[in-house]
Design an enzyme around this catalytic site. Structure first.
Site, PDB file in Angstrom:
ATOM      1  N   LYS A 178      10.156 -54.060 -30.281  1.00 37.79           N
ATOM      2  CA  LYS A 178       8.525 -53.914 -30.311  1.00 37.79           C
ATOM      3  C   LYS A 178       7.566 -55.001 -29.776  1.00 37.79           C
ATOM      4  O   LYS A 178       7.440 -55.824 -30.365  1.00 37.79           O
ATOM      5  CB  LYS A 178       8.204 -53.410 -31.719  1.00 37.79           C
TER       6      LYS A 178
ATOM      7  N   ASP B 177      16.127 -56.212 -32.935  1.00 34.08           N
ATOM      8  CA  ASP B 177      14.621 -56.432 -32.564  1.00 34.08           C
ATOM      9  C   ASP B 177      14.395 -57.448 -31.306  1.00 34.08           C
ATOM     10  O   ASP B 177      15.287 -58.109 -31.114  1.00 34.08           O
ATOM     11  CB  ASP B 177      14.015 -57.017 -33.572  1.00 34.08           C
TER      12      ASP B 177
ATOM     13  N   MET C 265       2.299 -61.977 -38.674  1.00 32.30           N
ATOM     14  CA  MET C 265       1.785 -61.090 -37.595  1.00 32.30           C
ATOM     15  C   MET C 265       0.039 -61.281 -37.887  1.00 32.30           C
ATOM     16  O   MET C 265      -0.539 -60.217 -37.783  1.00 32.30           O
ATOM     17  CB  MET C 265       1.888 -59.686 -38.231  1.00 32.30           C
TER      18      MET C 265
HETATM   19  N1  SAH Z   1      11.469 -60.673 -41.003  1.00 34.26           N
HETATM   20  C1  SAH Z   1      10.869 -61.599 -40.250  1.00 34.26           C
HETATM   21  C2  SAH Z   1       9.287 -61.463 -40.040  1.00 34.26           C
HETATM   22  C3  SAH Z   1       8.928 -59.968 -39.239  1.00 34.26           C
HETATM   23  S1  SAH Z   1       7.386 -59.823 -38.865  1.00 34.26           S
HETATM   24  C4  SAH Z   1      10.956 -62.980 -40.828  1.00 34.26           C
HETATM   25  O1  SAH Z   1      11.518 -62.914 -42.068  1.00 34.26           O
HETATM   26  O2  SAH Z   1      10.556 -64.102 -40.138  1.00 34.26           O
HETATM   27  C5  SAH Z   1       6.978 -60.622 -37.361  1.00 34.26           C
HETATM   28  C6  SAH Z   1       6.160 -62.059 -37.483  1.00 34.26           C
HETATM   29  O3  SAH Z   1       7.046 -62.905 -37.890  1.00 34.26           O
HETATM   30  C7  SAH Z   1       5.368 -62.386 -36.495  1.00 34.26           C
HETATM   31  O4  SAH Z   1       4.441 -61.682 -36.024  1.00 34.26           O
HETATM   32  C8  SAH Z   1       5.376 -63.819 -36.765  1.00 34.26           C
HETATM   33  O5  SAH Z   1       4.190 -63.933 -37.552  1.00 34.26           O
HETATM   34  C9  SAH Z   1       6.537 -64.154 -37.727  1.00 34.26           C
HETATM   35  N2  SAH Z   1       7.694 -64.881 -36.719  1.00 34.26           N
HETATM   36  C10 SAH Z   1       8.981 -64.207 -36.535  1.00 34.26           C
HETATM   37  N3  SAH Z   1       9.517 -65.086 -35.851  1.00 34.26           N
HETATM   38  C11 SAH Z   1       8.749 -66.208 -35.564  1.00 34.26           C
HETATM   39  C12 SAH Z   1       8.920 -67.263 -34.754  1.00 34.26           C
HETATM   40  N4  SAH Z   1      10.016 -67.632 -34.270  1.00 34.26           N
HETATM   41  N5  SAH Z   1       7.999 -68.215 -34.556  1.00 34.26           N
HETATM   42  C13 SAH Z   1       6.779 -67.814 -35.167  1.00 34.26           C
HETATM   43  N6  SAH Z   1       6.449 -66.799 -35.904  1.00 34.26           N
HETATM   44  C14 SAH Z   1       7.488 -65.942 -36.175  1.00 34.26           C
END
Ligand code: SAH
Length: 486
Positions: free
Chosen positions: A58, A36, A173
């Site tokens: 995405k 991803d 998100m």
């Molecule tokens: N599986 C992932 C979440 C995926 S949904 C997890 O456990 O973190 C995607 C969302 O994750 C983004 O829109 C944001 O809100 C958050 N996210 C993922 N990586 C991030 C990062 N490095 N800093 C801040 N938010 C993050």
């Protein structure tokens, strides 16, 4: 045919070292990696050189691979008997669709394993200095989606229970709907003064944090142009940040720097890391030279001079292939630095460091073709090319992702040779001179480096006469940007 297997692996929130040990091992072994956008591109350098990388990044509003297509791909590769890694940002089970993807595999009787990762909803607040639970601030924490698939994209939630029943809430998100989220929480009973924290690109060097309250945060986020990926944390616990802040980027000098191996590499790397900048080093392969004819006339030399650590092990290996060993080394041995000296010692060979005006009787120099030019002309150069170094093709996917997703905006070239080979590598990757300058600010150390880069047609942003001048510049820029922040 042997069935393949799919490993769902959580890559963690960003910082490549936050991947689990198990995740890293499986990544190194995989035949195919489907990954991803939120996965740190540097992790792709852990993959095998012949592994196939499939990007299903995405970007908001821009789908490279649709969810159904991703699922199909996993199925196709696994059926070919391959080891497939599905690498996801954070933890695969937190808004990561692992349920849907695994269900499909289960339905087709394909084996899979799931390796948890560190989720951003916990890591992002922590990297901003806020734990998600604390005895003083209540006992509940929720991970909540900040958007939905309905036509307005607004999250459909039990707002009443959320506002009244949960002490600390992490929204994933949620950037687009931030003002809606705050309004709803206030409407359903959370005080408008409840502290809120927004952390963008958490755990990356370019992490940014904004703090406010339910009534002020939306404006602040717009003002500072904070965008996804970002975590929004709502709750009184945010007030702990004042005491616990620990990881904050000290500079905005660069989003990330690509640093090909060259002169003063470890010095520059250490300095950039100290300024909390993300440094990306292209991985290199050592390719052994084919010509070992020098070994048959070894006895005619009085001194052996190893110009790098790699040249030592290759020399020993080549000796072995001829049925000889280190006891053949009767010469006085010289080398260039302490690392190479240590390497020699592991073979039981004592050496001295090479000085500028050394008197030698009949030396043989061993190293890369390019090392020959670093020798002063007074040295009578009998030279054996032991190896060459080439930027590994594993770096190519990383380079594209670093540039396309804005993780790197600067290229630091510290000598002619590394400049030449890196620009050449970029060209091989379809990034020509103009584009290189468009995507990256190019910094050169040394006038000769700058001249070479100019000849290649790449626009240069800054030239430094020495590594010291670069250090001074970096220190000045860092303090300027800190002052601007304060
Ligand atoms: N599986 C992932 C979440 C995926 S949904 C997890 O456990 O973190 C995607 C969302 O994750 C983004 O829109 C944001 O809100 C958050 N996210 C993922 N990586 C991030 C990062 N490095 N800093 C801040 N938010 C993050």
């Amino acid at each position: 045919m042997k069935q393949g297997i799919v490993y769902f692996i959580g890559a963690g929130p960003g910082d490549p070292e936050l991947l689990t040990v198990k995740g890293r091992r499986l990544l190194q072994e995989a035949d195919v990696i489907v990954y991803d956008r939120l996965v740190h591109p540097i992790l792709l350098m852990e993959t095998r050189e012949d592994a196939q990388l499939v990007y299903c990044g995405k970007k908001p509003c821009q789908h490279t691979l649709r969810q159904e297509d991703i699922q199909k791909q996993l199925l196709i590769y696994a059926r070919r008997g391959l080891k497939v890694v599905r690498l996801k940002g954070g933890d695969p089970s937190v808004f990561g669709r692992v349920g849907e993807e695994a269900e499909l595999l289960a339905g087709h009787e394909i084996d899979y394993e799931i390796v948890p990762g560190i989720t951003s909803g916990i890591a992002a607040p922590m990297y901003a200095g806020v734990p998600v639970t604390h005895r003083k601030f209540g006992g509940s924490f929720a991970m909540v989606t900040g958007h939905s698939k309905d036509k307005h994209g607004k999250p459909v939630l039990e707002w009443d229970s959320l506002a009244k029943g949960i002490d600390t809430i992490a929204f994933y998100m949620g950037m687009k709907n931030l003002s809606y989220i705050c309004e709803q929480l206030i409407t359903y009973g959370k005080p408008s003064t409840t502290p809120v924290l927004v952390v963008e690109w958490a755990t990356f060097g370019k992490q940014r944090t904004v703090e406010g309250t339910l009534s002020t945060i939306s404006n602040k986020v717009v003002q500072q142009k904070i965008a996804n990926p970002a975590i929004t944390l709502v709750g009184d616990i945010v007030s702990l940040r004042r005491k616990l802040k620990w990881f904050e980027r000290s500079t905005v000098v660069s989003q990330g720097i690509i640093l090909p191996e060259g002169n003063n590499h470890s010095y520059l790397k250490a300095m950039l890391a100290e300024a909390r900048l993300d440094v990306y080093e292209p991985s290199q392969n050592v390719i052994e030279g084919k010509d070992t004819s020098y070994l048959s006339k070894l006895d005619s030399f009085k001194e052996l001079v190893f110009l790098s650590k790699e040249s030592i092990s290759i020399f020993i290996k080549s000796l072995g292939r001829k049925g000889k060993d280190v006891r053949q080394v009767q010469q006085t041995v010289y080398t260039v630095d302490s690392k190479a000296q240590e390497e020699l010692q592991t073979y039981g060979i004592q050496s001295s460091l090479l000085g500028d005006r050394m008197k030698m009787e009949r030396p043989l120099f061993l190293g890369r073709e390019e090392d020959r030019f670093s020798l002063s002309s007074s040295m009578n150069k009998e030279f054996a090319v032991t190896h060459q170094k080439k930027i590994s093709s594993v770096f190519s996917e990383t380079l594209h992702r670093l540039i396309d997703d804005g993780h790197a905006d600067t290229l630091l070239l510290s000598d002619c040779e590394s400049a030449h080979s890196f620009l050449h590598f970029m060209k091989e990757q379809g990034i020509d001179s103009d584009q290189a300058g468009e995507y990256l600010s190019v910094f050169c150390i040394g006038k000769e480096t700058a001249e070479l880069v100019k000849r290649e047609g790449v626009p240069i942003s800054l030239v430094f006469s020495s590594k010291e001048e670069f250090t001074e510049w970096l220190t000045a820029e860092s303090s300027l940007s800190q002052a601007a922040k304060a």
